[in-house]
Enzyme design. Structure first.
Site, PDB file in Angstrom:
ATOM      1  N   ASP A  16       0.876  -1.176   0.000  1.00 15.81           N
ATOM      2  CA  ASP A  16       0.000   0.000   0.000  1.00 15.81           C
ATOM      3  C   ASP A  16       0.913   1.226   0.000  1.00 15.81           C
ATOM      4  O   ASP A  16       2.099   1.132   0.282  1.00 15.81           O
ATOM      5  CB  ASP A  16      -0.892   0.007   1.243  1.00 15.81           C
ATOM      6  N   SER A  17       0.318   2.394  -0.288  1.00 17.34           N
ATOM      7  CA  SER A  17       1.099   3.627  -0.221  1.00 17.34           C
ATOM      8  C   SER A  17       1.523   3.950   1.211  1.00 17.34           C
ATOM      9  O   SER A  17       2.458   4.704   1.410  1.00 17.34           O
ATOM     10  CB  SER A  17       0.264   4.789  -0.773  1.00 17.34           C
ATOM     11  N   TYR A  48      -0.419   8.447  -2.713  1.00 18.95           N
ATOM     12  CA  TYR A  48      -0.436   8.200  -4.152  1.00 18.95           C
ATOM     13  C   TYR A  48      -1.604   8.932  -4.835  1.00 18.95           C
ATOM     14  O   TYR A  48      -1.551   9.211  -6.025  1.00 18.95           O
ATOM     15  CB  TYR A  48      -0.605   6.699  -4.433  1.00 18.95           C
ATOM     16  N   GLY A  49      -2.649   9.227  -4.054  1.00 18.74           N
ATOM     17  CA  GLY A  49      -3.933   9.653  -4.611  1.00 18.74           C
ATOM     18  C   GLY A  49      -3.930  10.995  -5.313  1.00 18.74           C
ATOM     19  O   GLY A  49      -4.861  11.324  -6.035  1.00 18.74           O
ATOM     20  N   CYS A  79      -4.278  -0.965  -2.241  1.00 18.19           N
ATOM     21  CA  CYS A  79      -4.344   0.486  -2.410  1.00 18.19           C
ATOM     22  C   CYS A  79      -5.192   0.736  -3.648  1.00 18.19           C
ATOM     23  O   CYS A  79      -4.892   0.208  -4.717  1.00 18.19           O
ATOM     24  CB  CYS A  79      -2.924   1.016  -2.614  1.00 18.19           C
ATOM     25  N   ASN A  80      -6.256   1.511  -3.487  1.00 19.87           N
ATOM     26  CA  ASN A  80      -7.149   1.747  -4.615  1.00 19.87           C
ATOM     27  C   ASN A  80      -6.479   2.515  -5.745  1.00 19.87           C
ATOM     28  O   ASN A  80      -6.684   2.209  -6.915  1.00 19.87           O
ATOM     29  CB  ASN A  80      -8.386   2.516  -4.150  1.00 19.87           C
ATOM     30  N   THR A  81      -5.672   3.525  -5.381  1.00 20.44           N
ATOM     31  CA  THR A  81      -5.033   4.332  -6.424  1.00 20.44           C
ATOM     32  C   THR A  81      -4.095   3.461  -7.252  1.00 20.44           C
ATOM     33  O   THR A  81      -4.090   3.518  -8.487  1.00 20.44           O
ATOM     34  CB  THR A  81      -4.271   5.513  -5.807  1.00 20.44           C
ATOM     35  N   GLU A 159      -5.698  10.441   8.857  1.00 17.87           N
ATOM     36  CA  GLU A 159      -4.306  10.424   9.343  1.00 17.87           C
ATOM     37  C   GLU A 159      -4.156  11.308  10.589  1.00 17.87           C
ATOM     38  O   GLU A 159      -3.349  11.037  11.462  1.00 17.87           O
ATOM     39  CB  GLU A 159      -3.348  10.907   8.249  1.00 17.87           C
ATOM     40  N   CYS A 191     -11.124   3.647  -1.185  1.00 18.18           N
ATOM     41  CA  CYS A 191      -9.811   4.022  -0.636  1.00 18.18           C
ATOM     42  C   CYS A 191      -9.682   3.289   0.691  1.00 18.18           C
ATOM     43  O   CYS A 191     -10.634   3.264   1.479  1.00 18.18           O
ATOM     44  CB  CYS A 191      -9.747   5.532  -0.431  1.00 18.18           C
ATOM     45  N   THR A 192      -8.519   2.701   0.915  1.00 14.16           N
ATOM     46  CA  THR A 192      -8.379   1.839   2.101  1.00 14.16           C
ATOM     47  C   THR A 192      -8.359   2.621   3.421  1.00 14.16           C
ATOM     48  O   THR A 192      -8.430   2.017   4.491  1.00 14.16           O
ATOM     49  CB  THR A 192      -7.117   0.959   1.981  1.00 14.16           C
ATOM     50  N   HIS A 193      -8.278   3.938   3.337  1.00 12.84           N
ATOM     51  CA  HIS A 193      -8.404   4.751   4.570  1.00 12.84           C
ATOM     52  C   HIS A 193      -9.870   4.903   4.999  1.00 12.84           C
ATOM     53  O   HIS A 193     -10.150   5.142   6.168  1.00 12.84           O
ATOM     54  CB  HIS A 193      -7.868   6.169   4.346  1.00 12.84           C
TER      55      HIS A 193
END
Lengths: 273, 273
Positions: A16-17, A48-49, A79-81, A159, A191-193
């Site tokens: 992932d990023s 990355y987004g 990571c979706n991006t 974050e 998005c994984t967040h």
């Protein structure tokens, strides 16, 4: 699976990023407890987004190369991006190994959930502008509408740990109101967040909207691929989990615990540059 | 300066983690119109403010090496996080060239402005936790108090273009209220993105607080160093401005115009990796 036949002791690789992919890792740990797992978070180059597809492709390739150096048997792009921009590139560059992204499993789940054939997807700027979700939906359905919305402030809010604040609710309302107006009945968290903001998102979207977090679906897809290809570990004891990052591990350890729901002990720093 | 004596045709080099440093570049362009200038924005690895000092040092060194390859005569570190964490390292690694950071000039200005000897500084997580501003103040004054506050959502808010929104005002109030309570009478904008939020910040802090944007002071410091070392260009025509970035130039061009207040024509992408 018959134990002892077609077993593969190599670990599963996840990248992932940064820390977001830990929401996916958590489900893989739960779904495949016997597997050894290497997780890499590219914390020196995160996020990355907001970066271009070319740059994300370059980063995704270097991350996959690192996982290959750890002799993994499968790569999960958590990571979706990276999934949206680099999945095809990774499959072409690394044909010797199965690669799983997060978009396919999320789309399958959304298509199962929607009744009125109106799906929403939220994600980073790059993910939304890639149209990757629409392309995936069109592989299966031509009569389903997809409405995308980028939410660039969601990652910094998560974050920063601003999960339950009124500011977060206000910002989420701003982003989600256009999707609500479209009367979608399924919303993909692209998005994984975003699973960290699930309760705020559910509150705004209301009960009639299925909020789809792909982590579980990705873990199940991973299990299925390992089974089909005879790649299960076959261990009788629980597997080990190794964490690598490209920036200082301290922040990853601290913030990552919230995503993983448990303590992260050892994290090694590598130079991905 | 007597024209023709001690002239140096080489360009001025400026680097930042991305677009924020353009607020500094803008002042340098205005203050030194005859100088040729190379600006590098490390857009592939942005942001620096949430990364470790070690990683930011590594990035700052590679950025400076790139500027050196462009044969610059002076390096301006137009990024608070890089100045706070890497200034000493850069001076040690590149002793052949003058290097100017953004912290010294801002501190000098704040010390001139404060009457009650209570200064505030806002910046990224890394800048604030580095204590670089306090160390700089202590070089001159032992009886001045400094109160720091990191504002991690300010950069994403600016990048998202949410300058005049009520959400931004709410978030700014949350960050700035503790500093207001300390009764500071000077506030250093310790991040090159923050001048974009100056009107919101001024509104919250009130008229009695001097809001200090170091860009102008950095430009004057640069002029002074060029003069002292006999490094002026000595051109009769306006200088050229070259822009380089490490990610795709499109976003930089689009967003950078707001920071620079004018169109950015040519931007070249380099591989800094």
């Amino acid at each position: 699976m018959i134990e002892g036949i077609n077993m593969d002791k190599r670990p599963i690789g996840i990248f992932d990023s940064g820390i977001g992919g830990l929401t996916v890792a958590k489900e893989i740990f739960a779904c495949l407890p016997r597997e050894d797992i290497v997780y890499f978070g590219d914390t020196a180059r995160v996020p990355y987004g907001t970066k271009s597809p070319q740059t994300v492709k370059k980063f995704s390739c270097s991350n996959t190369k690192f996982l290959m150096s750890q002799k993994v048997k499968i790569v999960i792009v958590a990571c979706n991006t990276a999934s949206a921009t680099s999945f095809g590139k990774l499959r072409a560059e690394f044909p010797s190994i199965p690669i799983i992204g997060v978009i396919g499993p999320a789309v399958k789940l959304a298509l199962m959930c929607t009744k009125n054939k109106k799906i929403g997807v939220i994600g980073t700027e790059s993910t939304i502008s890639s149209n990757a979700y629409l392309k995936e939906i069109r592989k299966f359905k031509s009569n389903v509408s997809l409405f995308g919305q980028s939410c660039p402030l969601f990652v910094p809010l998560v974050e920063e740990g601003w999960i339950d604040r009124k500011e977060t609710l206000l910002i989420a309302k701003k982003y989600l109101t256009p999707l609500k107006r479209k009367k979608i009945d399924a919303l993909i968290l692209g998005c994984t967040h975003y699973p960290m903001l699930k309760s705020v998102i559910k509150k705004i979207m209301g009960k009639g909207v299925a909020v789809i977090d792909s982590a579980r679906a990705v873990a199940e897809k991973c299990k299925k691929v390992l089974e089909e290809k005879g790649l299960f570990n076959g261990k009788k004891r629980n597997g080990w989990h190794k964490f690598f990052v490209s920036d200082n591990p301290l922040r990853f350890k601290r913030a990552g615990q919230k995503f993983l729901g448990r303590k992260i002990d050892k994290v090694a720093q590598i130079d991905i540059g």
